[in-house]
Design an enzyme around this catalytic site. Structure first.
Site, PDB file in Angstrom:
ATOM      1  N   PRO A 164       0.842  -1.203   0.000  1.00 29.37           N
ATOM      2  CA  PRO A 164       0.000   0.000   0.000  1.00 29.37           C
ATOM      3  C   PRO A 164       0.881   1.260   0.000  1.00 29.37           C
ATOM      4  CG  PRO A 164      -0.568  -1.450   1.846  1.00 29.37           C
ATOM      5  CD  PRO A 164       0.640  -2.038   1.199  1.00 29.37           C
TER       6      PRO A 164
ATOM      7  N   GLY B  85       3.657   4.333   5.135  1.00 23.77           N
ATOM      8  CA  GLY B  85       4.769   4.004   6.028  1.00 23.77           C
ATOM      9  C   GLY B  85       5.425   2.662   5.779  1.00 23.77           C
ATOM     10  N   LEU B  86       5.040   1.967   4.688  1.00 23.42           N
ATOM     11  CA  LEU B  86       5.591   0.631   4.453  1.00 23.42           C
ATOM     12  C   LEU B  86       6.683   0.620   3.377  1.00 23.42           C
ATOM     13  CD1 LEU B  86       2.314  -1.491   4.741  1.00 23.42           C
ATOM     14  CD2 LEU B  86       3.936  -0.843   6.529  1.00 23.42           C
ATOM     15  N   GLY B  87       7.185   1.791   3.035  1.00 27.71           N
ATOM     16  CA  GLY B  87       8.358   1.860   2.154  1.00 27.71           C
ATOM     17  C   GLY B  87       8.068   1.572   0.688  1.00 27.71           C
TER      18      GLY B  87
ATOM     19  N   ALA C 272      10.338   3.552  -1.834  1.00 23.86           N
ATOM     20  CA  ALA C 272      11.730   3.072  -1.864  1.00 23.86           C
ATOM     21  C   ALA C 272      11.816   1.721  -2.571  1.00 23.86           C
ATOM     22  CB  ALA C 272      12.277   2.957  -0.448  1.00 23.86           C
TER      23      ALA C 272
ATOM     24  N   ASP D   8      14.942   3.142   4.300  1.00 19.95           N
ATOM     25  CA  ASP D   8      13.976   2.433   3.437  1.00 19.95           C
ATOM     26  C   ASP D   8      14.683   1.787   2.241  1.00 19.95           C
ATOM     27  OD1 ASP D   8      12.315   3.776   5.191  1.00 19.95           O
ATOM     28  OD2 ASP D   8      10.929   4.496   3.660  1.00 19.95           O
TER      29      ASP D   8
HETATM   30  C1  MEV Z   1      10.406   6.726   6.884  1.00 21.24           C
HETATM   31  O1  MEV Z   1      10.154   5.364   6.552  1.00 21.24           O
HETATM   32  C2  MEV Z   1      11.275   6.798   8.092  1.00 21.24           C
HETATM   33  C3  MEV Z   1      11.624   8.203   8.558  1.00 21.24           C
HETATM   34  O2  MEV Z   1      12.494   8.025   9.686  1.00 21.24           O
HETATM   35  C4  MEV Z   1      12.302   9.036   7.496  1.00 21.24           C
HETATM   36  C5  MEV Z   1      13.709   8.533   7.149  1.00 21.24           C
HETATM   37  O3  MEV Z   1      14.309   7.798   7.887  1.00 21.24           O
HETATM   38  O4  MEV Z   1      14.206   8.984   6.077  1.00 21.24           O
HETATM   39  C6  MEV Z   1      10.399   8.962   9.048  1.00 21.24           C
END
Ligand code: MEV
Length: 305
Positions: free
Chosen positions: A83, A87-89, A92, A134
């Site tokens: 998704p 926040g699951l990368g 990247a 990531d």
């Molecule tokens: C994002 O997955 C993680 C953060 O710490 C940003 C980063 O490390 O670049 C929020």
């Protein structure tokens, strides 16, 4: 080679997001959701799913073509089960898979350091000061401790799976990283103390993971969440999900990734997982996700929607 396909995993940060931007360690794992990119030679620049504009995956691929001295074009196609913007990368993983498919097509091999660097260049386009966590985990896979200045040290996390709950609210990582910077600019001393606490949690978490002490892992997640709340990256959606997790039998829960919405992770004893999934699943997308997944690899292009 006429065409090449590579895939790369998404990730969860178990502990230490945001503080990792300030060179504190974080504990991270690749997960069993993947992004796939297929690359085919063309004569019209680098085009991603029919779109020729600049984006992280195109930039990652261009970095590889430059390094390998290829001046022709490429058509890239993406499929992903990760998704987006939660926040699951996902971004990247797509950049890593693009760089990898390009490297496979032009050189017939996966040069992991070239791929990681290329994807980092791509991500720098859309994120603000990415720590590199990531792109590193999407490249190398597995799990372990990542520090901006020291890189990645792999470690067994002793957990096969984690519960991921999607609050359904998408957000931009760069905006949240800037929010933390604003907090640091306004509350320098307090921020330094928070960074110290965050690092302490990491070393306690390493021991708790080694001992597979789920109760302690849960408590440390709640402490980590409190620090993230203080620097302003939690949200009502996240707090609601955490509360529901705790009411439904979890041992601990926290946001994962940048916060502001996105996903929450939770740990629980095995026998509590079905009731948790049932309670959470009535309102949210819940995934029971494999941890320590394989990093970037040559793959076949999947039949995903
Ligand atoms: C994002 O997955 C993680 C953060 O710490 C940003 C980063 O490390 O670049 C929020």
């Amino acid at each position: 080679m006429m065409r090449a396909c590579a895939s790369a995993p998404g990730k969860v940060i178990l502990f230490g997001e945001h503080f990792v931007v300030y060179d504190k360690p974080a504990i991270v794992s690749a997960i069993g959701l993947r992004a796939y990119v297929e690359a085919v030679k063309s004569d019209r620049g680098i085009v991603l799913d029919g779109w020729g504009g600049e984006n992280p995956a195109v930039k990652a691929s261009a970095y590889v073509t430059d390094r390998l001295g290829y001046s022709g074009g490429l058509n890239l196609r993406i499929r992903s089960s990760i998704p987006q913007s939660v926040g699951l990368g996902s971004s990247a993983s797509v950049s890593v898979a693009s760089a990898a498919a390009t490297s496979l097509l032009l050189k017939g091999e996966l040069d992991l350091e070239l791929i990681r660097r290329a994807a980092h260049m791509g991500e720098s386009l859309v994120h603000y000061r990415p720590s590199g966590i990531d792109t590193t985990i999407a490249t190398y896979g597995g799990g372990g401790i990542y520090t901006r200045s020291k890189g990645f040290r792999s470690m067994s996390l002793n957990l096969d799976e984690i519960l991921i709950i999607n609050t359904g609210k998408a957000r931009r990582t760069g905006d949240l990283v800037k929010r933390v910077k604003e907090f640091r600019d306004a509350h320098g001393e307090e921020f330094e103390k928070i960074l110290e606490d965050a690092e302490g949690i990491i070393w306690e978490a390493v021991d708790a993971l080694k001992a597979r002490d789920l109760e302690l892992i849960g408590r440390l997640m709640m402490r980590n969440q409190e620090l993230l709340r203080r620097v302003g990256v939690s949200s009502k959606e996240i707090e609601d999900v955490i509360e529901l997790c705790m009411r439904s039998g979890a041992l601990g829960a926290k946001l994962t990734g940048a916060g502001g919405g996105g996903c929450v992770i939770a740990v629980a004893e095995d026998e509590k997982i079905p009731q948790l999934m049932e309670a959470l699943g009535r309102r949210f997308e819940v995934m029971r996700c494999e941890l320590m997944a394989e990093g970037v690899r040559e793959d076949s292009f999947p039949d995903l929607p």
